[in-house]
Write a protein that holds these residues in place. Sequence first.
Motif, mmCIF file in Angstrom:
data_model
loop_
_atom_site.group_PDB
_atom_site.id
_atom_site.type_symbol
_atom_site.label_atom_id
_atom_site.label_comp_id
_atom_site.label_asym_id
_atom_site.label_seq_id
_atom_site.Cartn_x
_atom_site.Cartn_y
_atom_site.Cartn_z
ATOM 1 N N GLY A 40 0.778 -1.227 0.000
ATOM 2 C CA GLY A 40 0.000 0.000 0.000
ATOM 3 C C GLY A 40 0.811 1.279 0.000
ATOM 4 N N VAL A 41 2.129 1.185 -0.265
ATOM 5 C CA VAL A 41 2.947 2.396 -0.364
ATOM 6 C C VAL A 41 2.476 3.220 -1.561
ATOM 7 N N ARG A 42 2.365 4.521 -1.368
ATOM 8 C CA ARG A 42 1.966 5.401 -2.480
ATOM 9 C C ARG A 42 3.185 5.608 -3.366
ATOM 10 N N LEU A 43 3.264 4.792 -4.438
ATOM 11 C CA LEU A 43 4.482 4.674 -5.226
ATOM 12 C C LEU A 43 4.154 4.798 -6.705
ATOM 13 N N THR A 44 4.940 5.599 -7.402
ATOM 14 C CA THR A 44 4.854 5.616 -8.861
ATOM 15 C C THR A 44 6.268 5.415 -9.408
ATOM 16 N N VAL A 45 6.340 4.930 -10.647
ATOM 17 C CA VAL A 45 7.627 4.543 -11.224
ATOM 18 C C VAL A 45 7.678 4.946 -12.695
ATOM 19 N N GLU A 46 8.811 5.500 -13.090
ATOM 20 C CA GLU A 46 9.019 5.797 -14.510
ATOM 21 C C GLU A 46 10.285 5.088 -14.989
ATOM 22 N N THR A 47 10.336 4.840 -16.311
ATOM 23 C CA THR A 47 11.595 4.480 -16.944
ATOM 24 C C THR A 47 11.754 5.398 -18.161
ATOM 25 N N CYS A 48 12.809 5.194 -18.953
ATOM 26 C CA CYS A 48 13.119 6.123 -20.031
ATOM 27 C C CYS A 48 13.316 5.362 -21.345
ATOM 28 N N PRO A 49 13.135 6.030 -22.469
ATOM 29 C CA PRO A 49 13.233 5.346 -23.772
ATOM 30 C C PRO A 49 14.543 4.587 -23.954
ATOM 31 N N HIS A 50 15.670 5.165 -23.508
ATOM 32 C CA HIS A 50 16.949 4.489 -23.752
ATOM 33 C C HIS A 50 17.060 3.166 -23.012
ATOM 34 N N TYR A 51 16.397 3.031 -21.864
ATOM 35 C CA TYR A 51 16.456 1.755 -21.138
ATOM 36 C C TYR A 51 15.575 0.694 -21.800
ATOM 37 N N LEU A 52 14.635 1.150 -22.594
ATOM 38 C CA LEU A 52 13.688 0.238 -23.247
ATOM 39 C C LEU A 52 14.098 -0.112 -24.673
ATOM 40 N N THR A 53 15.050 0.624 -25.219
ATOM 41 C CA THR A 53 15.353 0.443 -26.651
ATOM 42 C C THR A 53 16.826 0.170 -26.940
ATOM 43 N N LEU A 54 17.715 0.465 -26.014
ATOM 44 C CA LEU A 54 19.150 0.244 -26.238
ATOM 45 C C LEU A 54 19.636 -0.795 -25.219
ATOM 46 N N THR A 55 20.646 -1.578 -25.590
ATOM 47 C CA THR A 55 21.155 -2.581 -24.649
ATOM 48 C C THR A 55 22.664 -2.431 -24.486
ATOM 49 N N ALA A 56 23.146 -2.836 -23.308
ATOM 50 C CA ALA A 56 24.571 -2.726 -22.989
ATOM 51 C C ALA A 56 25.423 -3.506 -23.993
ATOM 52 N N GLU A 57 24.886 -4.654 -24.449
ATOM 53 C CA GLU A 57 25.662 -5.508 -25.358
ATOM 54 C C GLU A 57 26.037 -4.781 -26.648
ATOM 55 N N GLU A 58 25.210 -3.828 -27.064
ATOM 56 C CA GLU A 58 25.447 -3.202 -28.365
ATOM 57 C C GLU A 58 26.144 -1.840 -28.274
ATOM 58 N N VAL A 59 26.545 -1.445 -27.050
ATOM 59 C CA VAL A 59 27.257 -0.166 -26.923
ATOM 60 C C VAL A 59 28.716 -0.373 -27.337
ATOM 61 N N PRO A 60 29.171 0.306 -28.405
ATOM 62 C CA PRO A 60 30.561 0.125 -28.837
ATOM 63 C C PRO A 60 31.537 0.721 -27.818
ATOM 64 N N ASP A 61 32.758 0.207 -27.793
ATOM 65 C CA ASP A 61 33.779 0.736 -26.890
ATOM 66 C C ASP A 61 33.944 2.242 -27.111
ATOM 67 N N GLY A 62 33.973 2.996 -26.044
ATOM 68 C CA GLY A 62 34.242 4.429 -26.128
ATOM 69 C C GLY A 62 33.097 5.263 -26.685
ATOM 70 N N ALA A 63 31.946 4.649 -26.965
ATOM 71 C CA ALA A 63 30.822 5.401 -27.552
ATOM 72 C C ALA A 63 30.016 6.047 -26.427
ATOM 73 N N SER A 64 30.525 7.176 -25.938
ATOM 74 C CA SER A 64 29.930 7.766 -24.739
ATOM 75 C C SER A 64 28.616 8.480 -25.023
ATOM 76 N N GLU A 65 28.180 8.515 -26.300
ATOM 77 C CA GLU A 65 26.826 9.030 -26.535
ATOM 78 C C GLU A 65 25.791 8.112 -25.865
ATOM 79 N N PHE A 66 26.200 6.879 -25.496
ATOM 80 C CA PHE A 66 25.321 5.943 -24.801
ATOM 81 C C PHE A 66 25.436 6.084 -23.274
ATOM 82 N N LYS A 67 26.317 6.957 -22.798
ATOM 83 C CA LYS A 67 26.482 7.073 -21.350
ATOM 84 C C LYS A 67 25.333 7.877 -20.744
#
Length: 214
Positions: free
Chosen positions: A24-51
Amino acid sequence: ARVHVLHLSSSDALPLIRAARAEGVRLTVETCPHYLTLTAEEVPDGASEFKCCPPIREAANQDLLWEALADGTIDCVVTDHSPSTADLKTDDFATAWGGISGLQLSLSAVWTEARKRGHGLEDVVRWMSTQTAALVGLGQKGAIEAGRDADFAVLAPDETFTVDPAGLQHRNRVTAYAGRTLYGVVKSTWLRGERIVADGEFTDPKGTLLSRPR
Ligand SMILES: [Zn+2]
């Protein structure tokens, strides 16, 4: 206390969130597009646009976030648009700017992944508009209804486009979505009944600071 979990990235938190809700905790939760569409496996080395903070995690984690959206554990998807100049996105992950700017691409990015996973556009609208407006108490937004602001994105859901950073309206055109082909082409955008974008051209973009009634 009233709790809002922002930028949920790790699926490890989902059992805790579900347990708190059940108590019964009054709780709401959000996530963001990048967590739903990008994965760690596909982040190239040094590609900090994914950071970003918290970071993008593995595909298996992403599957659990989608399950949590589907069953209502996660209420909404918010942009967390976090722009930076290109020079701050160095190839050193430790010191590069942490943040992804995805405002212009969020709807198409989420819609692309949602349709692949069998969700409808009405689900995306609920996550990205209805429940977001309700969360922050903006009663004039979040639905097409008499008395609300006439804000529309006219979307061709089955048309695709390939993300070209040079074509973005963001001031800083650093993007983790470069080269991706996304479903959902926005044909025009309407703000309070006025068409402000048509065929990718801004006609009269005028922002207004929104405040909720106290
Ligand atoms: Zn943030």
